[in-house]
Each structure stands twice: as C-alpha cells, then as structure tokens.
Design a protein around this motif. Sequence first.
Motif, PDB file in Angstrom:
ATOM      1  N   THR A  50       0.826  -1.207   0.000  1.00 52.66           N
ATOM      2  CA  THR A  50       0.000   0.000   0.000  1.00 52.66           C
ATOM      3  C   THR A  50       0.861   1.259   0.000  1.00 52.66           C
ATOM      4  O   THR A  50       0.587   2.213  -0.726  1.00 52.66           O
ATOM      5  N   VAL A  51       1.905   1.232   0.799  1.00 52.45           N
ATOM      6  CA  VAL A  51       2.806   2.389   0.837  1.00 52.45           C
ATOM      7  C   VAL A  51       3.386   2.625  -0.550  1.00 52.45           C
ATOM      8  O   VAL A  51       3.353   3.746  -1.075  1.00 52.45           O
ATOM      9  N   TYR A  52       3.888   1.548  -1.162  1.00 51.23           N
ATOM     10  CA  TYR A  52       4.529   1.700  -2.467  1.00 51.23           C
ATOM     11  C   TYR A  52       3.536   2.102  -3.553  1.00 51.23           C
ATOM     12  O   TYR A  52       3.895   2.735  -4.529  1.00 51.23           O
ATOM     13  N   ARG A  53       2.282   1.686  -3.420  1.00 54.84           N
ATOM     14  CA  ARG A  53       1.310   2.063  -4.433  1.00 54.84           C
ATOM     15  C   ARG A  53       1.079   3.569  -4.408  1.00 54.84           C
ATOM     16  O   ARG A  53       1.083   4.223  -5.435  1.00 54.84           O
ATOM     17  N   HIS A  54       0.928   4.116  -3.201  1.00 59.73           N
ATOM     18  CA  HIS A  54       0.668   5.552  -3.100  1.00 59.73           C
ATOM     19  C   HIS A  54       1.921   6.380  -3.384  1.00 59.73           C
ATOM     20  O   HIS A  54       1.834   7.459  -3.946  1.00 59.73           O
ATOM     21  N   PHE A  55       3.081   5.845  -2.955  1.00 59.47           N
ATOM     22  CA  PHE A  55       4.328   6.595  -3.118  1.00 59.47           C
ATOM     23  C   PHE A  55       5.391   5.675  -3.697  1.00 59.47           C
ATOM     24  O   PHE A  55       6.041   4.951  -2.945  1.00 59.47           O
ATOM     25  N   PRO A  56       5.532   5.692  -5.009  1.00 55.09           N
ATOM     26  CA  PRO A  56       6.394   4.712  -5.679  1.00 55.09           C
ATOM     27  C   PRO A  56       7.845   4.738  -5.207  1.00 55.09           C
ATOM     28  O   PRO A  56       8.521   3.723  -5.283  1.00 55.09           O
ATOM     29  N   THR A  57       8.305   5.864  -4.718  1.00 56.12           N
ATOM     30  CA  THR A  57       9.676   5.942  -4.207  1.00 56.12           C
ATOM     31  C   THR A  57       9.674   6.688  -2.878  1.00 56.12           C
ATOM     32  O   THR A  57       8.722   7.387  -2.548  1.00 56.12           O
ATOM     33  N   ARG A  58      10.751   6.548  -2.151  1.00 58.60           N
ATOM     34  CA  ARG A  58      10.858   7.251  -0.885  1.00 58.60           C
ATOM     35  C   ARG A  58      10.863   8.754  -1.130  1.00 58.60           C
ATOM     36  O   ARG A  58      10.286   9.529  -0.377  1.00 58.60           O
ATOM     37  N   GLN A  59      11.495   9.136  -2.219  1.00 59.37           N
ATOM     38  CA  GLN A  59      11.559  10.563  -2.553  1.00 59.37           C
ATOM     39  C   GLN A  59      10.148  11.122  -2.744  1.00 59.37           C
ATOM     40  O   GLN A  59       9.835  12.218  -2.277  1.00 59.37           O
ATOM     41  N   ALA A  60       9.290  10.345  -3.413  1.00 57.22           N
ATOM     42  CA  ALA A  60       7.912  10.800  -3.646  1.00 57.22           C
ATOM     43  C   ALA A  60       7.182  10.978  -2.318  1.00 57.22           C
ATOM     44  O   ALA A  60       6.458  11.961  -2.103  1.00 57.22           O
TER      45      ALA A  60
END
Lengths: 190, 190
Positions: A50-60
Amino acid sequence: MRPTTVDDLRADAARNRARVLEVARELLAAGEATLPMNTIARLAGVGIGTVYRHFPTRQALLESAVMGGFEQLLAEAQSAAADDDPGAGLERLLRYGIRLQLGDVGLAAVLRSPECACARTSRLRADLLKAVGRLLERAREAGAIRPEIGADDVRRLSCGIVQAVRAGSSDEAEIDRYTNVLLCGIRPDR
Amino acid sequence: MRPTTVDDLRADAARNRARVLEVARELLAAGEATLPMNTIARLAGVGIGTVYRHFPTRQALLESAVMGGFEQLLAEAQSAAADDDPGAGLERLLRYGIRLQLGDVGLAAVLRSPECACARTSRLRADLLKAVGRLLERAREAGAIRPEIGADDVRRLSCGIVQAVRAGSSDEAEIDRYTNVLLCGIRPDR
DNA sequence: GCACAAGCGGAGAGTGCATCCGATTTGCGT
DNA sequence: ACGCAAATCGGATGCACTCTCCGCTTGTGC
C-alpha cells in the motif's frame, strides 16, 4: 481513467494514504530522515504494498510529506519578491528559509536534492526559483547583492549553511552567526 | 603482545590490509562514498571477515583511507598559521581545503563528521583545529576575520560550502564563486 | 443486492551489514 | 628443515531493509 487527484481515490485508499503521510511526518518531526518503508507501513497499519502504491519511491513520499512547508516557503519568497526593499526582503527570506529547514529535516532534504520526483513539488520548486530570481534581479539593481549570484546559488548556499548549523549545537546564536556569514558573503564588496 | 603498528602485522596480514585500503581508495576516487564492505572484500580478494578485522567499522576504514589527504591538509594549515599575513594564510588554507575536499569525497565525509573513530585521525583532527585556532587568533588581531568565528566554525562552514558546490556542476567558476562567499562572509564588516 | 474494478497485504527474492568460528597459514624456536 | 602455537583467513549465518508481484478483499455504481 486513472485518478489524478486525491479526491478521485476510493474512500479507504484516501484514508490509508493520509495515515501513511501522517506517520511519515511524525518520523520526520522526530528527526528520522531515513523513513524506512516497512516501518512506515507497520506504524500506519497498512501493508508495504500500500505504501509503495501511493508513493512509488521514498523521494515521492518525502516530497508529499513536506509539501506544506514548501508552500509556506514559496509564499514567503513571493512576499519577499514584492518587498519595497529587495535587500531587506532577501535577508528576511534567507533567515526564514534557514530556520524552516532547521525545523524540518524532510524539507531540507528535498531542497538539497537537485530536482523533485513528483510533478506537484517540481512545480513548487520552479515557482520558488522564479520568485527568488525576481527578488535577486531587484536586489541587483539596488546594489544589495553580488551580481554573479543566481537563484540556484541561493538555494544551494542556504542548504550548505543549514548543514553547517546542523553539524553543531544548532542554538540560536549559531544560527544567527552562520546566517550572517551567508548574508555578508553574498553582499557586494563595499 | 598485540601488534600496535602496521609493521607488527604478519606478512600476509599486512598485504591484505594494504589491498583493502587500496580498493577503498579506488572506490572513493571513483566517487563511491558508501564503501560497501562486501564489495571491498570481493575486489580486494579477501573474505569479509578480514576487512572487518582490520577495520572494525566503515568509519575506521574511511579514516584510514583518507589519512594521506588529511595530513596534507594539516601541513597546509600549519604553514598557513605561520604565514606572515594571517588573512592571506586563511584565504589560502580555505581555498586549498575546499578544493581538497572536492577532489576527495572520503576526506570530505571525515571532515564533516563531528568526530573521528580511530585515535590516529582523532589526533590529526585535534592538531588541525589547533593550527586553525592559532591562525584565527592572529587573523583576529590583524582584523582579518570576524571575532566570533572559531576554528570549528571554519570547519563546518567549509564543509557546507563544499556540499553547496557539489550540488551543482562543480566547475572552476562555481568553486571560486562559492569560496568567495565564504571568505567575504567571515571577513569583518568594513 | 450484485458485479467488478480498485485497492490491499504480505510472501519472497535481492542486497548489504556485521558476527562468529572452524580451517588455514605463518613465524619462531630448535 | 620441521613442528607447533598463535595469528589470520573466509564464508556461513542472522538480521534489516527494499521493492515486486499477484491472489484476495472491499468499496462503489447500478
């Protein structure tokens, strides 16, 4: 059609996204600049996916988390650019920006990096540089700054000063001392 | 009795140690600042255990790898402290130190960190700060620097400037421009 | 209610760190 | 030259974090 704004998200998705952002801001406020994705997922009570879906990278994720502070900085820069005294406006902006970064490791990291990942922040950054550019142009005319200093120089030098302050006790006196070095350093020789 | 210097090491141990250091310097020269321990072990043709035995932490390895550059910087600082014109000596030292750091990411990282892990580098650092302290004292008497700037301020500010330069193209003109900002910033108002 | 797309979550593979200990090598005394 | 004890080697191991993938669940529009 894919959702392009937060409002297009399904209710549960929007809730999860908000929770993740909240946790990220808490970690940043606690001085944790690394933002481990699995930790964020756990603290937010969602799966890693879920985290990666909303924010594809840590930078995002980082950029989304600091958006608010970034907007404040932009507002200050635009106000400074409209100041009657460009020299005073520049000094005010630098003092504000440095303190803002010192209070927000996330914002400092975003400003330090050469470019932004998400379109929203890219635009904020472009607007910020444009406002600082206008301010500098007026400051140059007023003889309040060395002519060879550009908007991106101001960004990079501020970030450098912020890191120099952070390397020590970061008390009030030091902040002023280091900020003064920057202010005097970009003023033209007299 | 335990070996306390490199000379006391067994022949093979000394050879391995030298190889590891060599590889570390190569990686640093190539701009790799992370120094992955397993990569170093592989490139040096030794086991990971060997790397950790010689250098218990990455910081220790880093400090050993940059020792040479550190010594050069110290020599320059001591020479600057003995300069007839302390203002000129300070300017020379800063220009030298900033360029040295720009050409050696490892040295820059060691100087940036608040303290050193190994005794050898701790001493170098203390000597460096002492030399800069003497230089600053003379510069203050000569009115060549703001009185509130101390030796550690010089260290932190230089590191900040180095990072500011690194955030861009790092060409000659930029190095001079940013170094000038620092030099003017620490000069007293006239 | 129902169907189905949107969203969820976590297993799993990959990478790197740091430790530990059995196997190997070396230098020394004879 | 040789044997032994000490020093050194090297990788198996456990842990942490990253990021992808895909079967399952859930919200939403009809």
